[in-house]
Design an enzyme around this catalytic site. Structure first.
Site, short mmCIF file in Angstrom:
data_model
loop_
_atom_site.label_atom_id
_atom_site.label_comp_id
_atom_site.label_asym_id
_atom_site.label_seq_id
_atom_site.Cartn_x
_atom_site.Cartn_y
_atom_site.Cartn_z
N GLY A 1 23.56 -13.28 -48.20
CA GLY A 1 23.97 -14.28 -47.13
C GLY A 1 25.37 -14.52 -47.07
O GLY A 1 26.26 -14.05 -46.79
N SER B 1 23.41 -7.56 -50.69
CA SER B 1 24.38 -8.22 -49.76
C SER B 1 25.23 -9.16 -50.73
O SER B 1 25.60 -8.85 -51.82
CB SER B 1 23.93 -8.98 -48.56
OG SER B 1 24.42 -9.64 -47.76
N TYR B 2 25.18 -10.28 -50.56
CA TYR B 2 25.64 -11.29 -51.22
C TYR B 2 25.39 -11.50 -52.84
O TYR B 2 25.78 -12.08 -53.58
CB TYR B 2 25.69 -12.60 -50.67
CG TYR B 2 26.88 -13.45 -51.44
CD1 TYR B 2 28.35 -13.61 -51.27
CD2 TYR B 2 26.47 -14.59 -52.41
CE1 TYR B 2 29.17 -14.05 -51.76
CE2 TYR B 2 27.50 -15.53 -52.96
CZ TYR B 2 28.79 -15.14 -52.82
OH TYR B 2 29.63 -16.04 -53.53
N ASP C 1 26.09 1.66 -43.80
CA ASP C 1 26.27 0.38 -43.80
C ASP C 1 27.50 0.01 -43.15
O ASP C 1 28.56 0.50 -43.68
CB ASP C 1 26.05 0.07 -45.23
CG ASP C 1 26.23 -1.68 -45.43
OD1 ASP C 1 26.51 -2.42 -44.12
OD2 ASP C 1 26.15 -2.00 -46.47
N HIS D 1 22.66 -1.42 -44.15
CA HIS D 1 22.87 -2.63 -44.81
C HIS D 1 21.83 -3.20 -45.61
O HIS D 1 21.73 -3.17 -46.83
CB HIS D 1 23.45 -3.81 -44.08
CG HIS D 1 23.89 -5.21 -44.99
ND1 HIS D 1 25.01 -4.87 -46.02
CD2 HIS D 1 23.49 -6.08 -44.89
CE1 HIS D 1 25.16 -6.27 -46.34
NE2 HIS D 1 24.35 -7.07 -46.02
#
Length: 416
Positions: A137, A233-234, A333, A386
């Site tokens: 996120g 992701s994060y 992605d 992603h």
């Protein structure tokens, strides 16, 4: 001191975008991609930044809470039975594995607690490793995305009330724990509202470490089990920072507190976040998960206090410590493009030991892989976006199996 070995597989969607920092946002994000894009935008307009993850302060920041929390081992042991899930709302017939969920307090004073969901393997669970999954996120729920849309044992149907079995679930080859982190994400919470203004990379790593120490008191059978960390992701920040935290604690306390063996990520149905939102806001579902009754959201708009400008120094530290790192990226992605990730990897300046080659899944090219000195490995997953495990579950399961065996994914040449 026991020898500490960290065979690191970092499975994230990208390193380039993972170098970005979060700030407060006023719009609601249903998807992890949207949250990361907001995060990128906020960072571009932010005047404050961090240069690197401050591993030098880890021992001082966590030592007090670690000693206080780990003293309650009898309490943690008694909580295991209470955490066992009888059945989830709408789950299919024939579920043949144990499920647990609940809260682990990471700060008694402020009342900060993290929510977890454990899915054990249907066969040979006592012999298989433990994998921790973290979504990014920052501010997105691992229960909503990882467990319910990507690599968990179930997928939510469009009626928002029933579940179907995911035949490519990661608990086929490992016991998997999904963690909503930090506090304020998913079902995780704090009784002190000011805590939500203090979230950042350091706090997230510290709290996750304390969570693991206490969770292992609740599930002592996993204390000596091989443990791996994965995310997307994060989580390109979360995973290596947690690995560094564990490494430093094992050294600082002169013993192996957590038997970390590696760090690993991963399409996606664009309607899935809405199904998860409907399902996890059902009071019967929240009761089955042993969660507090709350208005639940896929992603939280958190103020982010600290975030390194780049994860390259942390990755370099892990590699120089002889900790092999694996990183993968979906070649479709759009948030963290494959090309950008490859340019970032070049910044590590590592010699190539195995040249870029295809790897196969069911007689098709599943992606490409290249290995570097020190064990660093980069893989692409063909046809994945992603959220890689959602769009290419079979290919990712093959990759995960190779990772757990410590070998590169296979390449079977077409027979002429």
């Amino acid at each position: 001191m026991k020898n500490f070995s960290l065979y690191s597989q970092l499975l994230l969607v990208c390193v380039a975008a993972a170098a970005l920092r979060a700030n407060a946002s006023h719009s609601h994000s249903y998807s992890q991609e949207a949250r990361l894009k907001e995060f990128i935008s906020s960072r571009r307009t932010s005047n404050s930044s961090s240069d690197a993850f401050r591993v030098r302060n880890i021992a001082d920041r966590v030592a007090v809470s670690l000693s206080a929390e780990s003293s309650a081992s009898e309490y943690q042991s008694s909580m295991k039975a209470a955490d066992k899930i009888t059945a989830l709302l709408g789950q299919p017939e024939g579920v043949d594995f144990n499920q647990y969920s609940g809260y682990v307090t990471v700060d008694e004073v402020n009342g900060r607690a993290l929510f977890y969901y454990l899915t054990e393997s249907p066969s040979g669970a006592s012999e298989k490793p433990l994998v921790l999954w973290l979504n990014g996120g920052p501010g997105c729920s691992s229960l909503a995305f990882g467990a319910m849309q990507e690599l968990g044992p179930f997928r939510i149907t469009q009626d928002n009330k029933t579940l179907t079995r995911n035949m490519n679930a990661w608990n086929n080859v490992a016991n998997v724990i999904f963690l909503d982190s930090p506090a304020g994400v998913g079902f995780s919470y704090s009784n002190t509202s000011s805590d939500y203004d203090l979230n950042g990379d350091e706090r997230t790593a510290d709290d996750t470490f304390v969570f693991l120490v206490n969770w292992l008191e609740r599930f002592p059978e996993y204390k000596d089990r091989a443990f791996y960390i994965s995310g997307e992701s994060y989580a390109g920040h979360y995973v290596p920072e947690l690995a560094a935290t564990i490494l430093f604690h094992n050294t600082y306390h002169n013993r192996t507190i957590i038997s970390l063996k590696g760090i690993l990520l991963p399409g996606y149905d664009p309607c899935s976040p809405y199904a998860a939102y409907g399902y996890l806001n059902n009071s019967a579902v929240q009761h089955a998960f042993h969660a507090r009754t709350t208005k639940w959201g896929n992603c939280a708009n958190l103020h982010w206090k600290d975030s390194p400008m780049s994860m390259i120094p942390t990755l370099r530290f892990l590699i120089e410590s002889k900790l092999p790192v694996w990183l993968f990226s979906g070649d479709f992605d759009a948030v963290c493009p494959l090309a950008a990730t490859r340019f970032t990897i070049q910044d590590l300046g590592l010699p190539i030991t195995t040249a870029w080659r295809p790897w196969t899944a069911k007689e098709e090219v599943g992606g490409y892989v290249q290995q570097y000195a020190g064990g660093f490995t980069f893989l692409s997953v063909r046809g994945a976006g992603h959220m890689v495990p959602s769009s290419q579950p079979e290919r990712v399961l093959i990759m995960l199996s190779s990772f757990l065996k410590g070998i590169l994914p296979p390449y079977i040449e077409e027979q002429q």
